[in-house]
Write a protein that holds these residues in place. Structure first.
Motif, mmCIF file in Angstrom:
data_model
loop_
_atom_site.group_PDB
_atom_site.id
_atom_site.type_symbol
_atom_site.label_atom_id
_atom_site.label_comp_id
_atom_site.label_asym_id
_atom_site.label_seq_id
_atom_site.Cartn_x
_atom_site.Cartn_y
_atom_site.Cartn_z
ATOM 1 N N UNK A 103 0.789 -1.314 -0.001
ATOM 2 C CA UNK A 103 0.075 0.188 0.041
ATOM 3 C C UNK A 103 0.778 1.286 0.038
ATOM 4 N N UNK A 104 2.083 1.095 -0.150
ATOM 5 C CA UNK A 104 3.060 2.317 -0.139
ATOM 6 C C UNK A 104 2.840 3.033 -1.474
ATOM 7 N N UNK A 105 2.654 4.356 -1.500
ATOM 8 C CA UNK A 105 2.672 5.013 -2.560
ATOM 9 C C UNK A 105 4.028 6.095 -2.683
ATOM 10 N N UNK A 106 4.642 5.493 -3.761
ATOM 11 C CA UNK A 106 6.055 6.075 -4.117
ATOM 12 C C UNK A 106 6.073 7.040 -5.306
ATOM 13 N N UNK A 107 6.394 8.352 -5.043
ATOM 14 C CA UNK A 107 6.804 9.146 -6.315
ATOM 15 C C UNK A 107 8.146 9.298 -6.338
ATOM 16 N N UNK A 108 8.864 8.859 -7.547
ATOM 17 C CA UNK A 108 10.279 9.192 -7.898
ATOM 18 C C UNK A 108 10.380 10.063 -8.688
ATOM 19 N N UNK A 109 11.233 10.980 -8.392
ATOM 20 C CA UNK A 109 11.702 11.919 -9.265
ATOM 21 C C UNK A 109 13.418 12.035 -9.339
ATOM 22 N N UNK A 110 13.750 12.301 -10.688
ATOM 23 C CA UNK A 110 15.130 12.160 -10.881
ATOM 24 C C UNK A 110 15.872 13.324 -11.021
ATOM 25 N N UNK A 111 15.553 14.467 -10.499
ATOM 26 C CA UNK A 111 16.540 15.818 -10.276
ATOM 27 C C UNK A 111 15.653 16.817 -9.354
#
Length: 144
Positions: A30-38
């Protein structure tokens, strides 16, 4: 314990980002993860600008210190100088072990500084430890 944790991972190394996402997913689907690369994207996300205007604030931020466009130091400084964001825990998770980076992070209110382990097994254990502590043990304010 957070029922549906929202994690913002700011990481320019795609391999590390995928590994981190996978370990979190294995521990809590149930973990919501946003990944941004900069750092530039991170600031837009945190300001809830453009494509991120409807995003909820994260419960936890994992921040690499060496980022393109806007470095992690500037992102950390922005977070900890903003009244709406400064309560969000920021874990610096970086390959850097330079004393000046560690000092900078704590001087600017990072909640902790962790050096990324070089081998896969230790990397997985470290991510699991981050999850266990920051998601399972820490109590957060309701307004987040």
């Amino acid at each position: 314990m957070i029922k549906e944790p929202r994690i913002l991972l700011i990481e320019d190394n795609q391999g590390d980002a995928e590994l981190t996402r996978e370990v979190f997913k294995n521990h809590a689907a149930n973990t919501q993860m946003h990944v941004l690369n900069n750092g530039e994207e991170a600031l837009q996300f945190l300001k809830q600008k453009g494509e991120y205007e409807n995003e909820l604030r994260p419960h936890l931020i994992l921040l690499d210190i060496n980022l393109p466009k806007v470095d992690g130091k500037e992102v950390l400084r922005f977070i900890k100088n903003d009244d709406e964001l400064k309560c969000i825990p920021v874990v610096i998770f970086s390959t850097s072990s330079l004393e000046e980076d560690i000092y900078y992070a704590y001087r600017h209110q990072a909640n902790c500084f962790m050096v990324k382990p070089a081998n896969l097994e230790d990397f997985n254990l470290t991510i699991k430890a981050i999850y266990d502590f920051w998601i399972n043990c820490v109590t957060y304010p309701n307004k987040n």
